[in-house]
Every structure is written in C-alpha cells, then in structure tokens.
Design an enzyme around this catalytic site. Structure first.
Site, mmCIF file in Angstrom:
data_model
loop_
_atom_site.group_PDB
_atom_site.id
_atom_site.type_symbol
_atom_site.label_atom_id
_atom_site.label_comp_id
_atom_site.label_asym_id
_atom_site.label_seq_id
_atom_site.Cartn_x
_atom_site.Cartn_y
_atom_site.Cartn_z
ATOM 1 N N GLY A 1 0.805 -1.214 0.000
ATOM 2 C CA GLY A 1 0.000 0.000 0.000
ATOM 3 C C GLY A 1 0.833 1.256 0.000
ATOM 4 N N ARG B 1 -0.552 -10.347 7.972
ATOM 5 C CA ARG B 1 -1.157 -10.237 9.302
ATOM 6 C C ARG B 1 -2.132 -11.401 9.548
ATOM 7 N NH1 ARG B 1 2.464 -6.656 11.062
ATOM 8 N NH2 ARG B 1 2.396 -4.648 10.012
ATOM 9 N N GLU C 1 -4.032 -2.313 12.053
ATOM 10 C CA GLU C 1 -3.116 -3.378 11.643
ATOM 11 C C GLU C 1 -2.899 -4.419 12.746
ATOM 12 O OE1 GLU C 1 1.202 -1.331 12.178
ATOM 13 O OE2 GLU C 1 -0.323 -0.204 11.108
ATOM 14 N N LYS D 1 6.436 -10.292 3.590
ATOM 15 C CA LYS D 1 6.060 -8.914 3.261
ATOM 16 C C LYS D 1 6.704 -7.929 4.228
ATOM 17 C CE LYS D 1 1.904 -5.983 3.009
ATOM 18 N NZ LYS D 1 2.021 -5.384 1.676
#
Length: 422
Positions: A94, A384, A312, A409
């Site tokens: 993002g 996540r 998050e 990531k």
C-alpha cells in the site's frame, strides 16, 4: 526459503520464555526512503527493513531516477533527476501504491503503475483525484485504481486539495511526503468520516519535520506543508512494533514471558498500543533493561476495544479474543476491509472455521468464548492473517497455515524465527 504449504503451525507445550529481536519498521523504512529520494543530498537509511514491500519501494524510487543501494544493512540513497519513463510494480504494498505517485508527479517522464492482481481492488482513487487537483495529469480510464499512468511535467503547482481519507491514512501521508517539492506546497483538508490509523500521519509529520520541512497540523483534519527543501538526513529505523504482536501474543496464550528487545521509549508507531491492549487482557507488561516484557496470564480475558487508529493489530488481537475465556468486541475497524484482503470477513471465516464463536459486525468483530480445534487457516496473501493463524496454532493442536511465506512482506524468515521459539 520454501516452506511446506499448508504449514503445520508449531504447538506450544508449555509456557514460552524468550527474548526476540525484530527487524526494522516497514512504515518507517518506506517513509525514510521516499524522503531520502526527495532530499537535497545523499542520505542513509540505517537498519532498514529488508522485505518485499521495502524492496519494491527501493526499486520504484530507483526506477524514477534516484538510487537506493539495498545491498547491506544500511541503505545509502542518492537523489537523482526524475527525468525518465518508468514502470513501478506495487506488488501488494500500500505504501508503494499511495506514496510513489506523488513523487512520480515530479518526473518529466511517464510512470506506469501496476501490481499484484488483488492490488487492483485496493483504494487509491482519492490520491489520484487529489493529484489531478494539484495540476498532475493521470491516465486511469476512470478506474480510480491500478493500473494507471502518471504523466509528469517536471513540476507540480500544488496548493489546496480536499480529500476523503476515511479509507486510509496513507492518502494523507502520500501527499504530505512529496508536498514540500511542489511549487506551492500542499494544503490537505480531509472531509469525511474519521481518518483511521492517525498515528501513521503523526509518524509522517514527525519525519518531515526532522528533514527540515515546515508542517502545520494545528487544525483538525488539515495538514499544510510549506514549499521548500527536504534536508538530507541519516535515519535509524526502529524495530517494527506491529511485528511484535504475534511474539507478545505467544506469551499471552501460553502463560509465558516474551521480551522484545530495543522497544523505543517514545514512538509514533501504532504497535506501541500493544502495551495497553495486552495489559487489558490480563498480561503483565513492563519495560526492562532489554526492552518490553510481557508475561501471560493464567486466564486470558476478552476485551472491548476501539482499534480504529491501530487497525493493523486487529488480526493478532482477534486471535487472542478467539482464545479468551470471556466475550470480546473489536470496533472502529470497518476500513480494514480494504487492506491486503477484507480482513474482517477473512478473520470471521478463518477463526470461525477453527471453532471460534465470532460474528462480523458493521465495523468490527464480536466474540463469545468457545473451544477451538485444528484445521486449515487461509491467509489470502496477507501477512497479518498469517500472524493470526500461528498464534492460534500455538494454543490449539493441528492448525495448518496456508501460505505462511506471505509473512516475508514485513518479516523475511518469520516461520523460522517462530519455530525456534516453540
């Protein structure tokens, strides 16, 4: 490294006692790289996170004309003339999707953006509309999404722009990071529901000020960046506190003790909120000479928490709620439906598939105590989600985590680090 897929999540057979060192913050690394590429001289990003997202950012900025040397632990960055046509691969990052187009607007070339298939569903239209309002030409065939092309003219007039940043705080940060290089700077006004993850905007503002950029954020929902020089600056990257979530959760679900080294005394990272959240769930939380120590409780308690500013953290907190002995409600997180995947739907589906009593609400998740069992936990290429899966797997037999390698990531080698603790 290749891992078995699905990956058998290691089961803890007793209290885990461990001290861990985390790689650097993705959020800080990618902001530091952007500012270094826009600066008035060479800089070094020290202890940079090496991950897919940060490598994509380094490659994107180099494609534009800067040079990022990511061969060592410290990454020298040399600004360059943005004077060429380029192609930017956003992957699933993002920060690349939102932060690089405002930089590409300063180029004299045409810069084409695309990414992984799911990235075409992630919101970026507000950034593109804002850039058009600031004088930038963008071709996206009306999609407001990938793929699109930024056609620069070598300068951006800048000025005031009104956006709706209720889907992502990154819309604001994206404009602020490059704003000092625009002729009139940038004056960003938010008009809409509350902006999520505001600590990330505070992080952006703090970093801009350290680079000598004048930022006025004294008025609610308005951020003004004055035109001027972005001063070259060597930046040391803090550990990624959001990546601490699964490790500290390991103490919570096993009744053990986990210390995360070098936890900063003060920080703009949203992950710092883990201290309060875990304490409310019954954990003992204390600072030590080594870092932050979390001791797990005899019985994990549920929580009623508004995670709007720290969305998050939701996957790992949700995993803890599924394992808690009392009900939980997580609220204020409708916006995470637009993250790497629809995290609310994914968490409800996957935790429910392991026996959790979980319901998706309008803006979050609700849990009631339930006995969990083994099964396959899908991750949807979302790091996540993988963290949530392994946390449940530490407390429940026979949990298989699909595509655990997606954790690269933000934390390359995570499965090995996790297995070593168990």
């Amino acid at each position: 490294m290749r891992y078995a897929d699905p990956w058998p999540a290691p089961r803890a057979r007793g209290p885990v006692e461990a001290t861990v060192s985390l790689p650097g913050s993705k959020s800080l690394t990618n902001r530091a790289l952007v500012l270094a590429a826009l600066a008035d001289g060479p800089s070094v990003v020290r202890r940079a996170l090496r991950s897919r997202d940060t490598s994509l950012m380094a490659t994107a900025l180099t494609a534009l004309g800067a040079h990022v040397d990511d061969s060592g632990d410290d990454w020298p960055v040399t600004p360059g003339a943005f004077d060429r046509d380029a192609t930017v691969d956003c992957g699933l990052a993002g920060t690349v999707l939102r932060f690089v187009p405002p930089v590409a607007s300063l180029s004299t070339g045409s810069v084409a953006f695309d990414g992984d298939p799911h990235m075409r569903n992630r919101p970026v239209g507000e950034v593109l509309s804002a850039l058009r309002g600031l004088g930038v030409t963008i071709d996206d065939e009306g999609r407001g999404a990938l793929p699109f092309t930024v056609r620069g003219s070598g300068a951006v007039p800048g000025g005031q722009v009104v956006i709706d940043a209720s889907a992502s705080s990154q819309f604001v940060s994206a404009l602020l990071l490059a704003g000092a290089r625009y002729d009139k700077g940038v004056d960003v006004l938010h008009d809409g529901k509350p902006v999520p993850s505001t600590p990330h905007i505070e992080m952006t503002v703090a970093m801009l000020r350290r680079h000598g950029v004048e930022v006025d954020d004294g008025e609610p929902n308005r951020w003004q960046v004055a035109p001027g020089v972005v001063r070259a600056l060597d930046t040391a990257i803090e550990p990624d506190l959001s990546n601490a979530a699964p490790f500290l959760a390991l103490a919570a679900v096993t009744g053990g003790s986990v210390t995360v080294r070098d936890w900063p005394e003060s920080t703009t990272q949203p992950g710092d909120e883990l201290r309060e959240l875990l304490a409310r769930m019954g954990c003992a939380v204390e600072r030590t000479a080594d870092g932050l120590r979390v001791g797990g409780p005899d019985r994990l308690q549920g929580i009623d928490a508004d995670l709007h500013d720290v969305g998050e953290l939701t996957p790992v907190v949700a995993a803890l709620c599924a394992l808690a002995e009392s009900p939980s409600v997580l609220r204020g997180i409708a916006h995470i439906r637009g993250h790497e995947t629809d995290r609310l739907a994914a968490l409800a589906r996957e935790l429910g598939g392991l026996g959790a009593d979980v319901a998706e609400t309008e803006d979050g998740l609700a849990f009631r105590p339930a006995s969990l069992h083994g099964g396959l936990f899908h991750t949807y290429a979302d790091h996540r989600m993988a963290h949530a899966g392994v946390v449940v797997g530490a407390a429940v037999d026979d949990v298989l985590v699909e595509d655990v390698a997606t954790t690269s990531k933000t934390y390359p080698g995570f499965p090995d680090a996790w297995s070593a603790l168990l």
